[in-house]
Design an enzyme around this catalytic site. Structure first.
Site, PDB file in Angstrom:
ATOM      1  N   HIS A 137      22.068 -85.523 -43.158  1.00 35.72           N
ATOM      2  CA  HIS A 137      21.884 -84.662 -41.992  1.00 35.72           C
ATOM      3  C   HIS A 137      20.952 -83.518 -42.398  1.00 35.72           C
ATOM      4  O   HIS A 137      21.086 -82.955 -43.474  1.00 35.72           O
ATOM      5  CB  HIS A 137      23.243 -84.116 -41.540  1.00 35.72           C
ATOM      6  CG  HIS A 137      23.137 -83.101 -40.452  1.00 35.72           C
ATOM      7  ND1 HIS A 137      22.276 -83.258 -39.384  1.00 35.72           N
ATOM      8  CD2 HIS A 137      23.756 -81.915 -40.257  1.00 35.72           C
ATOM      9  CE1 HIS A 137      22.384 -82.210 -38.593  1.00 35.72           C
ATOM     10  NE2 HIS A 137      23.264 -81.378 -39.102  1.00 35.72           N
TER      11      HIS A 137
ATOM     12  N   CYS B 198      27.040 -83.377 -35.211  1.00 35.99           N
ATOM     13  CA  CYS B 198      25.991 -83.870 -36.122  1.00 35.99           C
ATOM     14  C   CYS B 198      26.426 -85.121 -36.886  1.00 35.99           C
ATOM     15  O   CYS B 198      25.596 -85.806 -37.473  1.00 35.99           O
ATOM     16  CB  CYS B 198      25.587 -82.780 -37.106  1.00 35.99           C
ATOM     17  SG  CYS B 198      25.264 -81.214 -36.319  1.00 35.99           S
TER      18      CYS B 198
ATOM     19  N   ASN C   4      16.907 -78.656 -37.455  1.00 39.05           N
ATOM     20  CA  ASN C   4      18.177 -79.366 -37.325  1.00 39.05           C
ATOM     21  C   ASN C   4      18.270 -79.925 -35.902  1.00 39.05           C
ATOM     22  O   ASN C   4      18.282 -79.170 -34.935  1.00 39.05           O
ATOM     23  CB  ASN C   4      19.321 -78.373 -37.602  1.00 39.05           C
ATOM     24  CG  ASN C   4      20.694 -79.018 -37.478  1.00 39.05           C
ATOM     25  OD1 ASN C   4      20.823 -80.162 -37.066  1.00 39.05           O
ATOM     26  ND2 ASN C   4      21.720 -78.258 -37.833  1.00 39.05           N
TER      27      ASN C   4
HETATM   28  O1  UT7 Z   1      24.387 -78.959 -38.142  1.00 40.58           O
HETATM   29  C1  UT7 Z   1      25.261 -78.019 -38.656  1.00 40.58           C
HETATM   30  C2  UT7 Z   1      24.896 -76.670 -38.137  1.00 40.58           C
HETATM   31  N1  UT7 Z   1      24.765 -75.553 -38.959  1.00 40.58           N
HETATM   32  C3  UT7 Z   1      24.609 -75.464 -40.298  1.00 40.58           C
HETATM   33  O2  UT7 Z   1      24.631 -76.363 -41.045  1.00 40.58           O
HETATM   34  C4  UT7 Z   1      24.398 -74.078 -40.801  1.00 40.58           C
HETATM   35  C5  UT7 Z   1      24.934 -73.867 -42.176  1.00 40.58           C
HETATM   36  N2  UT7 Z   1      24.572 -72.534 -42.640  1.00 40.58           N
HETATM   37  C6  UT7 Z   1      23.330 -72.220 -43.039  1.00 40.58           C
HETATM   38  O3  UT7 Z   1      22.435 -73.060 -43.028  1.00 40.58           O
HETATM   39  C7  UT7 Z   1      23.070 -70.828 -43.523  1.00 40.58           C
HETATM   40  O4  UT7 Z   1      24.291 -70.139 -43.651  1.00 40.58           O
HETATM   41  C8  UT7 Z   1      22.106 -70.021 -42.607  1.00 40.58           C
HETATM   42  C9  UT7 Z   1      20.701 -70.597 -42.687  1.00 40.58           C
HETATM   43  C10 UT7 Z   1      22.578 -70.058 -41.156  1.00 40.58           C
HETATM   44  C11 UT7 Z   1      22.059 -68.568 -43.044  1.00 40.58           C
HETATM   45  O5  UT7 Z   1      21.614 -68.492 -44.386  1.00 40.58           O
HETATM   46  P1  UT7 Z   1      22.382 -67.590 -45.447  1.00 40.58           P
HETATM   47  O6  UT7 Z   1      21.623 -67.649 -46.689  1.00 40.58           O
HETATM   48  O7  UT7 Z   1      23.814 -68.056 -45.467  1.00 40.58           O
HETATM   49  O8  UT7 Z   1      22.232 -66.164 -44.806  1.00 40.58           O
HETATM   50  P2  UT7 Z   1      23.398 -65.160 -44.373  1.00 40.58           P
HETATM   51  O9  UT7 Z   1      24.151 -65.702 -43.215  1.00 40.58           O
HETATM   52  O10 UT7 Z   1      24.123 -64.773 -45.607  1.00 40.58           O
HETATM   53  O11 UT7 Z   1      22.543 -63.946 -43.849  1.00 40.58           O
HETATM   54  C12 UT7 Z   1      21.782 -63.167 -44.715  1.00 40.58           C
HETATM   55  C13 UT7 Z   1      21.066 -62.109 -43.900  1.00 40.58           C
HETATM   56  C14 UT7 Z   1      21.961 -61.387 -42.901  1.00 40.58           C
HETATM   57  O12 UT7 Z   1      21.580 -60.025 -42.930  1.00 40.58           O
HETATM   58  P3  UT7 Z   1      22.499 -58.934 -43.666  1.00 40.58           P
HETATM   59  O13 UT7 Z   1      23.811 -58.987 -42.946  1.00 40.58           O
HETATM   60  O14 UT7 Z   1      22.582 -59.399 -45.094  1.00 40.58           O
HETATM   61  O15 UT7 Z   1      21.734 -57.678 -43.473  1.00 40.58           O
HETATM   62  C15 UT7 Z   1      21.544 -61.963 -41.558  1.00 40.58           C
HETATM   63  O16 UT7 Z   1      21.703 -61.057 -40.505  1.00 40.58           O
HETATM   64  O17 UT7 Z   1      20.020 -62.715 -43.132  1.00 40.58           O
HETATM   65  C16 UT7 Z   1      20.079 -62.251 -41.783  1.00 40.58           C
HETATM   66  N3  UT7 Z   1      19.543 -63.249 -40.898  1.00 40.58           N
HETATM   67  C17 UT7 Z   1      18.228 -63.365 -40.646  1.00 40.58           C
HETATM   68  N4  UT7 Z   1      17.170 -62.664 -41.091  1.00 40.58           N
HETATM   69  C18 UT7 Z   1      15.944 -63.043 -40.660  1.00 40.58           C
HETATM   70  C19 UT7 Z   1      20.197 -64.208 -40.205  1.00 40.58           C
HETATM   71  N5  UT7 Z   1      19.333 -64.947 -39.508  1.00 40.58           N
HETATM   72  C20 UT7 Z   1      18.105 -64.444 -39.762  1.00 40.58           C
HETATM   73  C21 UT7 Z   1      16.804 -64.790 -39.340  1.00 40.58           C
HETATM   74  N6  UT7 Z   1      15.762 -64.083 -39.821  1.00 40.58           N
HETATM   75  N7  UT7 Z   1      16.567 -65.807 -38.500  1.00 40.58           N
END
Ligand code: UT7
Length: 332
Positions: free
Chosen positions: A254, A117, A284
């Site tokens: 980004h 990215c 993204n």
């Molecule tokens: O270009 C660079 C590429 N990537 C990035 O920049 C990603 C950087 N990270 C992020 O943007 C965030 O960490 C995410 C958007 C990926 C995730 O958001 P978060 O607020 O950090 O959520 P989390 O990983 O803490 O997950 C919270 C919950 C989890 O459930 P449990 O374990 O708390 O029960 C996940 O399983 O949300 C769940 N979850 C979802 N729920 C509904 C993960 N993906 C999804 C989804 N829909 N699509």
């Protein structure tokens, strides 16, 4: 940057997204997710998806044609094409070579640059070096992705985040004191396991149980890294340009997550009205996110000649990159 070199800046921009739109509501029918979760955690409402038989080079070509027209540059005037992508047409040859052929840019050298990215900002600084030394006069830099072909569509952690598209910029000599005034590039290779595509000799085995040729990501780890890296890289670039956060007119970040963008803006004490945000419409689009946002904002006439525009990104590697430009293009 010394004053004896030629200053390098953007002469024209363009972007392109495939027609098909995949909304959060469509995704609700594919994986256990909700529009509410996606919007709240990422800011994404929809993304564009390329047709199965349309490769990255086709999207890149469309963006390049628009950027060249905007820069009043003919394909045969292009000296170099740099394509930043992680979802290119083939492992070899380069996607830049496919683009060169399609454009008829017969006088251009062509190569791909792999910095995920951060790739468009890395490529822009490479382009600037060739222009500053007087070696080349027109460098076409393209960021393009067809991430949809490299996603596990059963993995809700990743499939809701990404989209397809391309953005391009033509770099060339600009008036003294304009163009790229400072930049910062970096990498922390200890983070290769946090984000990438499971392919290639090492990539295939980097994350246990990972579907081959699909994105792997530790979202929380990347999030923490991103917030830190974005603030730090922008500060270093500003320092190298002899500027302070208060000098910034526009931030083009980004587009990975609205919360990362908000934190980056906060670190520069920039009001969100000065931040180009289009993640809601496109998701993204790794190496294409920054040039798509740049081209869209430029096309809307948001930048005035002389504005200080900051590009800043982060991504797999883990890499980061930022640059400070004094916008050189006259508003027509
Ligand atoms: O270009 C660079 C590429 N990537 C990035 O920049 C990603 C950087 N990270 C992020 O943007 C965030 O960490 C995410 C958007 C990926 C995730 O958001 P978060 O607020 O950090 O959520 P989390 O990983 O803490 O997950 C919270 C919950 C989890 O459930 P449990 O374990 O708390 O029960 C996940 O399983 O949300 C769940 N979850 C979802 N729920 C509904 C993960 N993906 C999804 C989804 N829909 N699509």
């Amino acid at each position: 940057m010394t004053s004896t070199t030629i200053d390098a800046g953007v002469l024209g921009t363009g972007f392109y997204v495939p027609e098909r739109i995949l909304t959060n509501f469509d995704l609700e029918k594919m994986v256990d997710t909700s529009d509410e979760w996606i919007v709240e955690r990422t800011g994404i409402h929809e993304r564009h998806i390329s047709a199965k038989d349309v490769p990255a080079s086709e999207l890149a070509y469309q963006a390049a044609v628009r950027a060249l027209a905007d820069a009043h540059t003919k394909p045969e005037e292009v000296d170099l094409i740099i394509c930043a992508t992680l979802t290119g047409d083939a492992v070899c040859p380069s996607t830049a070579s496919f683009i060169q052929d399609k454009l008829g840019a017969v006088n251009a050298a062509a190569f791909d640059l792999a910095a995920a990215c951060s790739g468009f900002v890395y490529s822009s600084t490479v382009a600037a070096q060739f222009i500053k030394t007087g070696t080349y006069r027109r460098v076409l830099v393209i960021g393009v992705e067809v991430l949809s072909k490299f996603l596990d569509w059963e993995d809700r952690n990743t499939c809701v985040l990404f989209g397809d598209g391309a953005g391009a910029a033509v770099y060339g000599p600009v008036e003294k004191g304009f163009g790229i005034l400072g930049f910062d590039l970096g990498s922390d290779g200890s983070g290769t396991g946090a984000l990438g595509i499971a392919s290639g000799d090492r990539g295939r085995a980097l994350v246990e149980g990972q579907k081959q040729n699909c994105v792997y990501m530790n979202g929380a780890e990347v999030f923490k890294f991103a917030v830190r890296a974005m603030g730090a890289t922008m500060k270093r670039s500003l320092e190298r340009a002899g500027m302070e956060p208060k000098d910034v007119d526009w931030l083009v970040p980004h587009q990975a997550n609205i919360r990362i963008i908000q934190s980056a803006a906060k670190r520069l004490a920039l009001p969100l009205e000065k931040v180009i945000i289009n993640i809601g419409k496109y998701g993204n689009v790794p190496a294409a996110s920054i040039p798509m946002a740049l081209a869209e904002a430029a096309g809307e006439g948001r930048f005035r000649k002389g504005d200080i525009v900051v590009l800043a990104g982060f991504g797999a590697g883990l890499t980061w990159a930022s640059c400070i430009m004094r916008w050189a293009k006259e508003d027509l």
